[in-house]
Design a protein around this motif. Structure first.
Motif, mmCIF file in Angstrom:
data_model
loop_
_atom_site.group_PDB
_atom_site.id
_atom_site.type_symbol
_atom_site.label_atom_id
_atom_site.label_comp_id
_atom_site.label_asym_id
_atom_site.label_seq_id
_atom_site.Cartn_x
_atom_site.Cartn_y
_atom_site.Cartn_z
ATOM 1 N N THR A 70 -3.190 -0.653 3.883
ATOM 2 C CA THR A 70 -2.868 -1.170 2.554
ATOM 3 C C THR A 70 -2.489 -2.643 2.654
ATOM 4 O OG1 THR A 70 -2.011 1.007 1.911
ATOM 5 C CG2 THR A 70 -1.428 -0.849 0.507
ATOM 6 N N ALA A 71 -2.994 -3.432 1.730
ATOM 7 C CA ALA A 71 -2.642 -4.850 1.665
ATOM 8 C C ALA A 71 -1.840 -5.118 0.397
ATOM 9 C CB ALA A 71 -3.896 -5.714 1.687
ATOM 10 N N LEU A 92 -5.856 2.247 -7.053
ATOM 11 C CA LEU A 92 -5.445 2.817 -8.334
ATOM 12 C C LEU A 92 -4.737 4.156 -8.175
ATOM 13 C CD1 LEU A 92 -8.601 1.968 -10.463
ATOM 14 C CD2 LEU A 92 -6.441 0.697 -10.291
ATOM 15 N N ASP A 93 -4.850 4.775 -6.998
ATOM 16 C CA ASP A 93 -4.195 6.062 -6.745
ATOM 17 C C ASP A 93 -2.841 5.908 -6.066
ATOM 18 O OD1 ASP A 93 -6.364 7.512 -7.802
ATOM 19 O OD2 ASP A 93 -7.435 7.397 -5.890
ATOM 20 N N HIS A 94 -2.374 4.687 -5.930
ATOM 21 C CA HIS A 94 -1.086 4.493 -5.247
ATOM 22 C C HIS A 94 0.014 5.231 -6.005
ATOM 23 C CE1 HIS A 94 2.512 2.486 -3.678
ATOM 24 N NE2 HIS A 94 1.760 2.176 -2.637
ATOM 25 N N PRO A 95 0.839 6.033 -5.300
ATOM 26 C CA PRO A 95 1.856 6.861 -5.970
ATOM 27 C C PRO A 95 2.801 6.083 -6.880
ATOM 28 C CG PRO A 95 1.649 7.480 -3.669
ATOM 29 C CD PRO A 95 0.836 6.241 -3.848
ATOM 30 N N TRP A 235 -4.053 -3.154 -2.262
ATOM 31 C CA TRP A 235 -5.483 -3.043 -2.009
ATOM 32 C C TRP A 235 -5.709 -2.178 -0.774
ATOM 33 C CZ3 TRP A 235 -9.585 -6.178 -4.337
ATOM 34 C CH2 TRP A 235 -9.126 -6.986 -5.393
ATOM 35 N N VAL A 236 -6.800 -1.433 -0.783
ATOM 36 C CA VAL A 236 -7.149 -0.558 0.339
ATOM 37 C C VAL A 236 -8.653 -0.714 0.626
ATOM 38 C CG1 VAL A 236 -5.337 1.126 -0.127
ATOM 39 C CG2 VAL A 236 -7.568 1.373 -1.237
#
Length: 240
Positions: A70-71, A92-95, A235-236
């Motif tokens: 993750t950035a 967009l799926d980051h908790p 960002w991933v």
């Protein structure tokens, strides 16, 4: 006025990960998955190599520490387009939400009293949950000037927040109020007392990192005089 890069570096120092490795000016961080900030690479400054190569190094670091690559990228920053062109996408799926506001404010505008900084068991339960790990202890408990501020009722912690002073800035995080005690002004009271504690430690300004969807928190901080300084997103890699 703090620059974006300097303010981000202060936030990172106030929120120390279990593992932190520099990559030029970038900082790769891991803390067993506890919070996005402590498990991402802060991409401010020059990594000392082309961005695609730097991102490959960060992926290796993440794999080594068992976390998702993750950035942490400031919106509108120098590297944002290069990170996109390297095949990374907004998570967009980051908790906790992909995008967060960084807000700042003057402590003197809302300081009232001074918070009790004791490390109460109920503080940990309210801010970190029933199972407190080594990562929780390290991220939340590390630092020379840390405050475990809380309000109690009948010997129960009903509101809590964590503050850490780095240079002249009070970093505020983990503000929580028990559902049974909300809409009673406790969050505002606690913020006032934490601000008083911060000023006693030499801070003049506060900084808060808050998810864009957390409208009640943003509204509270705005009412205290805090304004948006900048935003960042996680960002991933598009293909992991």
């Amino acid at each position: 006025m703090h620059t974006v890069d300097h303010l981000e570096s202060l936030c990172a120092r106030a929120w120390p990960a279990l593992a932190e490795v520099s990559l030029g000016d970038w900082s790769m961080r891991a803390a067993a998955g506890f919070t996005g900030r402590a498990n991402s690479t802060l991409t401010c400054g020059d990594p000392g190599m082309p961005v695609p190569d730097a991102l490959a190094v960060t992926e290796g670091f993440a794999r080594e520490h068992g976390i998702k690559p993750t950035a942490h990228v400031v919106i509108g920053s120098t590297h944002e387009q290069a990170i996109r062109e390297a095949g990374w996408i907004v998570d967009l799926d980051h908790p906790g939400g992909a995008e967060s506001l960084v807000m700042t404010g003057q402590l003197e505008k809302f300081a009232e009293g001074e918070a009790d900084s004791r490390d109460l068991p109920g503080w940990w339960e309210l801010t970190a949950g029933s199972e407190v790990s080594d990562a929780h202890r390290h991220v939340l408990g590390s630092g020379e000037k840390v405050c475990f501020a809380s309000l109690t009722e009948d010997d129960e912690v009903v509101a809590a927040v964590r503050g850490a002073v780095v240079e002249d800035v009070l970093h505020v995080a983990r503000l929580a109020v028990r559902p049974s005690h909300r809409r009673k002004g406790l969050a505002r009271q606690l913020m006032g007392e934490l601000a008083g504690w911060g000023m006693a430690q030499g801070a003049t300004t506060c900084v808060l990192q808050v998810a864009e969807h957390n409208e009640p928190a943003i509204r509270l901080y705005s009412e205290l005089g805090c304004t948006e300084h900048h935003r960042y997103r996680y960002w991933v890699p598009a293909v992991s």
